[in-house]
Design a protein around this motif. Structure first.
Motif, PDB file in Angstrom:
ATOM      1  N   GLY A 104      24.177  46.149   2.047  1.00 29.66           N
ATOM      2  CA  GLY A 104      24.750  46.736   1.088  1.00 29.66           C
ATOM      3  C   GLY A 104      25.094  45.469  -0.597  1.00 29.66           C
ATOM      4  O   GLY A 104      25.331  45.757  -1.606  1.00 29.66           O
ATOM      5  N   THR A 105      26.273  44.963   0.051  1.00 33.62           N
ATOM      6  CA  THR A 105      27.338  43.835  -0.621  1.00 33.62           C
ATOM      7  C   THR A 105      26.166  43.166  -0.637  1.00 33.62           C
ATOM      8  O   THR A 105      26.234  42.150  -2.167  1.00 33.62           O
ATOM      9  CB  THR A 105      28.505  43.294   0.298  1.00 33.62           C
ATOM     10  N   ILE A 106      25.805  42.682   0.349  1.00 33.97           N
ATOM     11  CA  ILE A 106      24.770  41.401  -0.442  1.00 33.97           C
ATOM     12  C   ILE A 106      23.900  42.032  -1.515  1.00 33.97           C
ATOM     13  O   ILE A 106      23.276  40.872  -2.246  1.00 33.97           O
ATOM     14  CB  ILE A 106      23.465  41.416   1.077  1.00 33.97           C
ATOM     15  N   TYR A 107      23.676  43.044  -1.536  1.00 36.59           N
ATOM     16  CA  TYR A 107      22.341  43.776  -2.548  1.00 36.59           C
ATOM     17  C   TYR A 107      23.307  43.683  -3.962  1.00 36.59           C
ATOM     18  O   TYR A 107      23.063  44.561  -5.107  1.00 36.59           O
ATOM     19  CB  TYR A 107      21.557  44.438  -2.284  1.00 36.59           C
ATOM     20  N   ARG A 111      32.296  46.847  -1.941  1.00 35.77           N
ATOM     21  CA  ARG A 111      32.436  47.411  -0.850  1.00 35.77           C
ATOM     22  C   ARG A 111      32.399  48.775  -0.327  1.00 35.77           C
ATOM     23  O   ARG A 111      31.763  49.290   0.269  1.00 35.77           O
ATOM     24  CB  ARG A 111      33.875  46.729   0.348  1.00 35.77           C
ATOM     25  N   ARG A 112      32.948  50.107  -1.581  1.00 38.84           N
ATOM     26  CA  ARG A 112      33.323  51.053  -1.527  1.00 38.84           C
ATOM     27  C   ARG A 112      32.286  52.112  -1.150  1.00 38.84           C
ATOM     28  O   ARG A 112      31.850  52.649  -0.700  1.00 38.84           O
ATOM     29  CB  ARG A 112      34.528  51.837  -2.359  1.00 38.84           C
ATOM     30  N   ASP A 113      31.541  51.547  -2.143  1.00 37.28           N
ATOM     31  CA  ASP A 113      29.916  52.175  -2.190  1.00 37.28           C
ATOM     32  C   ASP A 113      29.215  51.946  -1.384  1.00 37.28           C
ATOM     33  O   ASP A 113      28.247  52.210  -0.742  1.00 37.28           O
ATOM     34  CB  ASP A 113      28.648  51.622  -3.922  1.00 37.28           C
ATOM     35  N   ALA A 114      29.261  50.338  -0.951  1.00 38.42           N
ATOM     36  CA  ALA A 114      28.350  50.514   0.393  1.00 38.42           C
ATOM     37  C   ALA A 114      28.749  50.745   1.834  1.00 38.42           C
ATOM     38  O   ALA A 114      27.913  50.840   2.300  1.00 38.42           O
ATOM     39  CB  ALA A 114      29.102  48.573   0.545  1.00 38.42           C
ATOM     40  N   ARG A 115      30.272  51.084   2.109  1.00 40.16           N
ATOM     41  CA  ARG A 115      30.521  52.192   2.926  1.00 40.16           C
ATOM     42  C   ARG A 115      30.009  53.724   2.486  1.00 40.16           C
ATOM     43  O   ARG A 115      29.679  54.149   3.637  1.00 40.16           O
ATOM     44  CB  ARG A 115      32.150  52.125   2.890  1.00 40.16           C
ATOM     45  N   ARG A 116      29.998  54.114   1.343  1.00 40.33           N
ATOM     46  CA  ARG A 116      29.635  55.060   1.046  1.00 40.33           C
ATOM     47  C   ARG A 116      28.461  55.287   1.631  1.00 40.33           C
ATOM     48  O   ARG A 116      27.215  56.287   1.622  1.00 40.33           O
ATOM     49  CB  ARG A 116      29.827  55.606  -0.867  1.00 40.33           C
ATOM     50  N   ARG A 117      27.772  54.665   1.339  1.00 37.42           N
ATOM     51  CA  ARG A 117      25.948  54.281   1.071  1.00 37.42           C
ATOM     52  C   ARG A 117      25.120  53.992   2.843  1.00 37.42           C
ATOM     53  O   ARG A 117      24.169  54.706   2.617  1.00 37.42           O
ATOM     54  CB  ARG A 117      24.560  52.557   0.318  1.00 37.42           C
ATOM     55  N   ALA A 118      26.257  53.436   3.243  1.00 39.84           N
ATOM     56  CA  ALA A 118      26.031  52.776   4.845  1.00 39.84           C
ATOM     57  C   ALA A 118      26.652  54.405   4.824  1.00 39.84           C
ATOM     58  O   ALA A 118      24.573  54.637   6.448  1.00 39.84           O
ATOM     59  CB  ALA A 118      27.323  51.682   5.656  1.00 39.84           C
ATOM     60  N   ALA A 119      26.961  55.217   5.308  1.00 43.68           N
ATOM     61  CA  ALA A 119      27.355  56.566   5.610  1.00 43.68           C
ATOM     62  C   ALA A 119      26.375  57.457   5.466  1.00 43.68           C
ATOM     63  O   ALA A 119      25.655  58.600   6.617  1.00 43.68           O
ATOM     64  CB  ALA A 119      28.458  56.755   5.005  1.00 43.68           C
ATOM     65  N   GLU A 120      25.560  57.554   4.408  1.00 48.14           N
ATOM     66  CA  GLU A 120      25.020  58.553   3.479  1.00 48.14           C
ATOM     67  C   GLU A 120      23.547  58.326   4.295  1.00 48.14           C
ATOM     68  O   GLU A 120      23.162  58.984   5.287  1.00 48.14           O
ATOM     69  CB  GLU A 120      24.828  58.034   2.258  1.00 48.14           C
ATOM     70  N   LEU A 121      22.699  56.561   5.147  1.00 52.14           N
ATOM     71  CA  LEU A 121      22.448  56.611   5.125  1.00 52.14           C
ATOM     72  C   LEU A 121      21.973  56.709   7.415  1.00 52.14           C
ATOM     73  O   LEU A 121      20.828  57.068   7.528  1.00 52.14           O
ATOM     74  CB  LEU A 121      21.267  55.010   5.728  1.00 52.14           C
ATOM     75  N   MET A 122      23.278  56.594   7.685  1.00 57.03           N
ATOM     76  CA  MET A 122      23.699  57.056   9.103  1.00 57.03           C
ATOM     77  C   MET A 122      24.004  58.473   9.356  1.00 57.03           C
ATOM     78  O   MET A 122      22.862  58.981  10.434  1.00 57.03           O
ATOM     79  CB  MET A 122      25.177  56.516   9.515  1.00 57.03           C
ATOM     80  N   ALA A 123      23.693  59.086   8.468  1.00 60.38           N
ATOM     81  CA  ALA A 123      23.765  60.854   8.544  1.00 60.38           C
ATOM     82  C   ALA A 123      22.282  61.075   8.331  1.00 60.38           C
ATOM     83  O   ALA A 123      21.144  61.873   9.031  1.00 60.38           O
ATOM     84  CB  ALA A 123      24.611  60.940   7.868  1.00 60.38           C
ATOM     85  N   GLN A 124      21.690  60.645   7.692  1.00 60.77           N
ATOM     86  CA  GLN A 124      19.817  60.794   7.154  1.00 60.77           C
ATOM     87  C   GLN A 124      19.125  60.744   8.336  1.00 60.77           C
ATOM     88  O   GLN A 124      18.086  61.188   8.691  1.00 60.77           O
ATOM     89  CB  GLN A 124      19.439  60.317   5.984  1.00 60.77           C
TER      90      GLN A 124
END
Length: 329
Positions: A104-107, A111-124
């Motif tokens: 996420g940070t590469i894109y 850091r905060r949004d990257a962790r939020r997006r990562a958690a969202e995809l982990m759930a999905q």
């Protein structure tokens, strides 16, 4: 979403001949489509995907992907697409959640949004229980779901899947596709995939593009390709081999009958609709006193389509490696 004209890729063979991996490809894919690209090893599928994802440059021709030219604007193309290659994309010694956050940070996410997006995809993708586990400790199916998550972390409009389920058992294949289709519907993504699993293309794709020797040889829905290029198949065995020619004459009268063949006691043919034709042929055979020892009706497959187009089985060709594909890889 994708438009190519004359897209071509040649690989210099060194001491050997030049390999013409992709030859003048013209392809249009609309937003929201799920398109499967089929063909044997060496057909040019992976080479085409690598050009469209800007991983290799074309020898000739043009391509616009997600609104940008792959040669002039490769960075823009990469920001707008997701790509899941044949190999695993995550570092084996890293934790699953950390890999997603870094992606996420590469894109460009903070850091905060990257962790939020990562958690969202982990759930999905049902990866939440695996967040703290090393990638090397994940099963094959879990790794592939993580690869899909890595490809989706920046919410792309277009997702490329290069043989995403190769090596997975049927249960994990079904599970992976359930997640992909759910995410596609949720995010209205365009999906382009290559696969050797004909049932995958048949069941999942809205459109099938068949490639052979670097060229597109068919492009339509799976149902249309099977109906127009293959047709249903009848196989009947006469109880008395001498009755096979007479049985073949009956089969030849069935609606849409073609390619009627007699091989000993067996009669084979293509027909428009096997479930309708078979009872009619059997009834007429009984009326004429022709005993039938065995009768089968088969719905066509995408392998039948490829066989009709090329005279070769896609299943057999797909199982054999080729020099062209090795060079392309």
């Amino acid at each position: 979403m994708i438009r190519t004209r004359g897209l071509t890729k040649d690989f210099a063979g060194g001491k050997g001949p030049t390999v013409h991996a992709v030859r003048g490809l013209d392809l249009d894919i609309a937003p929201g489509e799920l398109v499967a690209v089929l063909g044997p090893n060496g057909a040019g599928k992976t080479t085409t995907i690598r050009m469209l994802t800007t991983l290799i440059a074309p020898t000739a021709g043009t391509a616009q992907v997600a609104g940008s030219d792959i040669a002039r604007e490769p960075g823009t193309v990469r920001r707008r697409i997701g790509y899941v290659g044949q190999g695993n994309g995550a570092g084996h010694s890293q934790r699953a959640l950390d890999e997603l956050v870094v992606q996420g940070t590469i894109y460009g996410l903070d850091r905060r949004d990257a962790r939020r997006r990562a958690a969202e995809l982990m759930a999905q993708l049902d990866l939440e229980p695996l967040a703290r586990r090393k990638v090397s400790d994940l099963s094959g199916g879990q790794r592939r779901r993580l690869d899909v998550a890595l490809g989706l972390v920046h919410a792309p409009r277009l997702l490329f899947l290069d043989e995403p389920s190769t090596g997975l058992d049927p249960h994990n294949r079904a599970n992976l596709w359930e997640h992909i289709l759910r995410l596609r519907e949720r995010h209205e993504m365009t999906v382009v995939l290559t696969t050797h699993y004909l049932d995958e293309a048949d069941q999942m794709a809205e459109r099938v593009v068949v490639v052979d020797d670097g060229r597109i040889i068919a492009d339509d829905t799976a149902a249309a390709l099977k109906h127009t290029l293959a047709g249903d198949r009848l196989v009947l065995a006469a109880a008395a081999p001498g009755d096979a020619p007479a049985l073949a004459e009956l089969v030849a009268r069935a609606p849409g009958a073609r390619d009627v063949e007699v091989d000993g006691a067996e009669v084979r043919a293509r027909v428009a609709d096997a479930p309708t034709a078979l009872p009619a042929v059997l009834a007429e055979a009984a009326a004429r006193g022709l005993a039938v020892a065995r009768a089968e009706g088969h719905q066509p497959t995408l392998d039948d389509v490829f066989l009709t187009l090329t005279g070769r089985s896609l299943r057999e060709e797909g199982a054999r490696p080729s020099d062209a594909e090795e060079v392309a890889a």
